[in-house]
Design an enzyme around this catalytic site. Structure first.
Site, PDB file in Angstrom:
ATOM      1  N   TYR A  26     -75.068  75.258 -68.598  1.00  0.00           N
ATOM      2  CA  TYR A  26     -74.889  76.674 -68.240  1.00  0.00           C
ATOM      3  C   TYR A  26     -75.945  77.098 -67.232  1.00  0.00           C
ATOM      4  O   TYR A  26     -75.650  77.812 -66.271  1.00  0.00           O
ATOM      5  CB  TYR A  26     -74.971  77.569 -69.487  1.00  0.00           C
ATOM      6  CG  TYR A  26     -74.596  79.004 -69.155  1.00  0.00           C
ATOM      7  CD1 TYR A  26     -73.266  79.430 -69.230  1.00  0.00           C
ATOM      8  CD2 TYR A  26     -75.553  79.908 -68.704  1.00  0.00           C
ATOM      9  CE1 TYR A  26     -72.910  80.711 -68.880  1.00  0.00           C
ATOM     10  CE2 TYR A  26     -75.205  81.202 -68.349  1.00  0.00           C
ATOM     11  CZ  TYR A  26     -73.877  81.592 -68.436  1.00  0.00           C
ATOM     12  OH  TYR A  26     -73.532  82.864 -68.082  1.00  0.00           O
TER      13      TYR A  26
ATOM     14  N   PHE B 173     -62.286  91.090 -40.595  1.00  0.00           N
ATOM     15  CA  PHE B 173     -61.528  90.158 -41.426  1.00  0.00           C
ATOM     16  C   PHE B 173     -61.121  90.927 -42.683  1.00  0.00           C
ATOM     17  O   PHE B 173     -61.871  91.755 -43.191  1.00  0.00           O
ATOM     18  CB  PHE B 173     -62.310  88.885 -41.774  1.00  0.00           C
ATOM     19  CG  PHE B 173     -61.421  87.953 -42.539  1.00  0.00           C
ATOM     20  CD1 PHE B 173     -60.379  87.299 -41.901  1.00  0.00           C
ATOM     21  CD2 PHE B 173     -61.550  87.795 -43.906  1.00  0.00           C
ATOM     22  CE1 PHE B 173     -59.484  86.500 -42.603  1.00  0.00           C
ATOM     23  CE2 PHE B 173     -60.662  87.002 -44.623  1.00  0.00           C
ATOM     24  CZ  PHE B 173     -59.634  86.348 -43.957  1.00  0.00           C
ATOM     25  N   THR B 174     -59.931  90.607 -43.185  1.00  0.00           N
ATOM     26  CA  THR B 174     -59.310  91.391 -44.260  1.00  0.00           C
ATOM     27  C   THR B 174     -60.239  91.654 -45.453  1.00  0.00           C
ATOM     28  O   THR B 174     -60.542  92.803 -45.773  1.00  0.00           O
ATOM     29  CB  THR B 174     -58.036  90.673 -44.743  1.00  0.00           C
ATOM     30  OG1 THR B 174     -58.366  89.320 -45.056  1.00  0.00           O
ATOM     31  CG2 THR B 174     -56.950  90.693 -43.680  1.00  0.00           C
TER      32      THR B 174
ATOM     33  N   ASP C 252     -70.842  85.717 -40.942  1.00  0.00           N
ATOM     34  CA  ASP C 252     -69.731  85.136 -41.698  1.00  0.00           C
ATOM     35  C   ASP C 252     -69.603  83.713 -41.181  1.00  0.00           C
ATOM     36  O   ASP C 252     -69.041  83.482 -40.108  1.00  0.00           O
ATOM     37  CB  ASP C 252     -68.444  85.939 -41.502  1.00  0.00           C
ATOM     38  CG  ASP C 252     -67.300  85.350 -42.329  1.00  0.00           C
ATOM     39  OD1 ASP C 252     -67.387  84.156 -42.696  1.00  0.00           O
ATOM     40  OD2 ASP C 252     -66.326  86.072 -42.609  1.00  0.00           O
TER      41      ASP C 252
ATOM     42  N   LYS D 189     -63.317  76.434 -46.390  1.00  0.00           N
ATOM     43  CA  LYS D 189     -62.861  76.074 -45.048  1.00  0.00           C
ATOM     44  C   LYS D 189     -63.712  74.920 -44.510  1.00  0.00           C
ATOM     45  O   LYS D 189     -63.535  73.790 -44.919  1.00  0.00           O
ATOM     46  CB  LYS D 189     -62.934  77.301 -44.120  1.00  0.00           C
ATOM     47  CG  LYS D 189     -61.826  78.335 -44.360  1.00  0.00           C
ATOM     48  CD  LYS D 189     -62.096  79.228 -45.515  1.00  0.00           C
ATOM     49  CE  LYS D 189     -61.204  80.435 -45.556  1.00  0.00           C
ATOM     50  NZ  LYS D 189     -61.404  81.239 -46.755  1.00  0.00           N
TER      51      LYS D 189
ATOM     52  N   ARG E 149     -50.349  87.403 -39.325  1.00  0.00           N
ATOM     53  CA  ARG E 149     -51.666  87.987 -39.036  1.00  0.00           C
ATOM     54  C   ARG E 149     -51.442  89.099 -38.021  1.00  0.00           C
ATOM     55  O   ARG E 149     -51.722  88.977 -36.847  1.00  0.00           O
ATOM     56  CB  ARG E 149     -52.628  86.936 -38.460  1.00  0.00           C
ATOM     57  CG  ARG E 149     -53.015  85.835 -39.409  1.00  0.00           C
ATOM     58  CD  ARG E 149     -54.203  86.113 -40.321  1.00  0.00           C
ATOM     59  NE  ARG E 149     -53.986  86.970 -41.461  1.00  0.00           N
ATOM     60  CZ  ARG E 149     -54.757  86.973 -42.537  1.00  0.00           C
ATOM     61  NH1 ARG E 149     -55.774  86.143 -42.638  1.00  0.00           N
ATOM     62  NH2 ARG E 149     -54.537  87.799 -43.512  1.00  0.00           N
TER      63      ARG E 149
ATOM     64  N   PHE F 265     -50.870  92.096 -47.550  1.00  0.00           N
ATOM     65  CA  PHE F 265     -50.161  90.920 -47.033  1.00  0.00           C
ATOM     66  C   PHE F 265     -49.940  89.856 -48.104  1.00  0.00           C
ATOM     67  O   PHE F 265     -49.007  89.066 -48.012  1.00  0.00           O
ATOM     68  CB  PHE F 265     -50.911  90.317 -45.836  1.00  0.00           C
ATOM     69  CG  PHE F 265     -52.324  89.887 -46.134  1.00  0.00           C
ATOM     70  CD1 PHE F 265     -53.360  90.802 -46.075  1.00  0.00           C
ATOM     71  CD2 PHE F 265     -52.614  88.577 -46.474  1.00  0.00           C
ATOM     72  CE1 PHE F 265     -54.663  90.418 -46.362  1.00  0.00           C
ATOM     73  CE2 PHE F 265     -53.912  88.173 -46.756  1.00  0.00           C
ATOM     74  CZ  PHE F 265     -54.936  89.112 -46.706  1.00  0.00           C
TER      75      PHE F 265
END
Ligand code: PM9
Length: 461
Positions: free
Chosen positions: A76, A128-129, A219, A262, A386, A452
């Site tokens: 943990y 970005f969303t 980001d 990514k 998009r 979306f």
């Protein structure tokens, strides 16, 4: 004169295991799409042949990463995999302090809650969303300061992810630096088509923000892909490695949010990395509320180990050469068929210009959503809208109508072959041939947040 023989790119790996795909008939796809309300997010993945919905969490892990999974320390607290990850983030990315999170938006949530006050302005190189939503939920307002070229799919400027420093200066003048907690700077700008920011622009951004005492938060979801473009296109970087370029990019920023799903080649995971002790301390406290203890942040030990190994693989020059090489290959095929795409080709996918592809469908009838549905119907290739659906609504309820109305053909890393790329381009070309007969859609269900993902549509008669 003899023409030099072209030197093709190829994958720096071989295939050890395969995942069998289900082939579907046109009838099955029509039924599946109707059941999914014409939203490719609502299809079952078994109904998909080639899945280009996203490059997020869809990469193939290496044998080293899989071996690392077996070394998961599932304690943990204080898992050794956390310390390995922390070491890698320091060594490769150059950030001092690490807070693991279950994925990128977990880090965005914590960072936005710490740094943003009600009424603050957050300038950024295109929204970005999830990032913008967390900024808004924390009481901030996002302001787009990307260069104008980024909004023009035809413009071939090599660094369409650049910040327009005049736009930034104007915002500072209008609101005052105190109202701007940070500039939200993305590498490989997703919504612009995976377009890179140049090192020169980043250095200039650093100079302006430093002068005003404003942080730069990065980001860094696709930072290695951005580094590849700097290596290919920016003077002085041809002999530098991706690893060196990534570290230099990060050195001009104060911290980062990362969706490791990514670049970092894992199926789940993310983090917040920061150089400022005070922000770190607050984030370390806050992560236990939203994610989990600060040494696992919602991840299993094995996930952190796979991420630590994946980060190392992501900055390998041969890997990145093949990764972007495959995307460019698809882009060139599409262009041979005359399909309008965002140029230059970006790092993580091909973005088809739905406004040009379906000029007879107005934006309020969702041309990109329609095109994504038609490509799926043709061949079982799943892509993503998009455009106006992704852009959502402003705080006052009005729709955002973005200049870019795109369909993203996102390429998962190390997953598909060149023959798959051919099939994708040919399918899109068939839809292009019958484009004049395609009608738009209307939205019949709209969720409140990030619509979306779950919105439903009906075809117009
Ligand atoms: N990006 C993508 O498909 C997955 C979800 S949105 C459809 O492109 C950036 C630049 C991203 C990103 C996710 C996130 C959020 C932050 N920044 O999905 O929460 O591209 O790990 O990351 C997606 P998470």
């Amino acid at each position: 004169m003899i023409k030099p023989i072209k030197k093709s790119w190829a994958e720096p790996y071989k295939i050890k295991m395969v995942e069998l795909l289900k082939m579907t008939t046109a009838r099955q796809r029509k039924k599946a799409l109707e059941e999914a309300g014409y939203n490719t997010f609502l299809l079952r993945s078994e109904e998909v042949y080639i899945d280009l919905l996203t490059d997020s969490g869809t990469s193939a892990m290496s044998d080293h990463q899989w071996a690392g999974m077996m070394l998961g320390d599932e304690a943990y607290a204080g898992s050794r995999n956390f310390y390995h990850l922390e070491e890698v983030v320091k060594d490769i990315y150059g950030y001092k302090y690490l807070i693991p999170t279950h994925q990128g938006r977990g880090a965005e949530n914590i960072l936005s809650k710490i740094l943003i006050k009600k009424g603050d302005i957050i300038p950024g190189n295109m929204y970005f969303t999830t990032t913008r939503l967390h900024q808004e939920l924390a009481g901030g307002k996002f302001e787009d300061i990307i260069i104008d070229e980024a909004h023009d799919p035809e413009n071939e400027f090599p660094f369409k992810g650049n910040v327009d420093l005049n736009k930034l200066e104007k915002l500072i003048k209008k609101y005052g630096a105190k109202k701007i907690p940070y500039v939200s700077m993305a590498t490989s700008v997703n919504m612009a088509g995976g377009q890179p920011i140049s090192m020169k622009n980043l250095k200039e951004l650093r100079a302006v923000t430093k002068k005003h005492g404003i942080r730069v938060i990065h980001d860094m979801t696709r930072v290695a892909e951005n580094a590849h473009f700097i290596q290919q296109r920016e003077k002085g970087y041809q002999t530098k490695s991706i690893k060196e370029i990534v570290k230099e990019i990060n050195s001009y920023t104060d911290g980062a949010t990362m969706s490791a799903k990514k670049d970092a080649l894992v199926n789940i995971g993310g983090f917040l990395a920061i150089n400022d002790w005070d922000v770190f301390e607050e984030a370390r406290n806050m992560v236990v509320v939203y994610e989990g203890l600060h040494t696992y942040g919602g991840l299993a030990g094995r996930d952190m180990e796979a991420m630590a190994i994946g980060i190392g693989e992501s900055v390998n020059d041969d890997h990145m050469h093949a990764r972007v090489g495959q995307v460019v290959y698809l882009g060139e095929k599409m262009m041979e068929f005359g399909i309008p795409i965002v140029k230059p080709v970006g790092g993580h996918g091909i973005f088809v210009d739905a406004k040009k592809f379906l000029p007879h469908i107005p934006q309020h009838q969702f041309p990109a959503q329609t095109l994504a549905a038609e490509v799926y119907l043709d061949s079982g290739v799943r892509t993503m809208e998009r455009g106006v659906v992704s852009a959502g609504r402003k705080a006052n309820g009005e729709n955002y109508f973005p200049k870019l109305e795109l369909v993203r053909f996102t390429i998962p890393r190390r997953v598909y072959t060149q023959a798959h790329m051919d099939v994708i381009a040919e399918s899109t070309a068939r839809v292009f041939e019958r484009r004049h007969h395609i009608k738009g859609m209307k939205m019949i269900y709209e969720p409140k947040y990030l619509r979306f993902f779950q919105a439903r549509f009906e075809k117009l008669k």
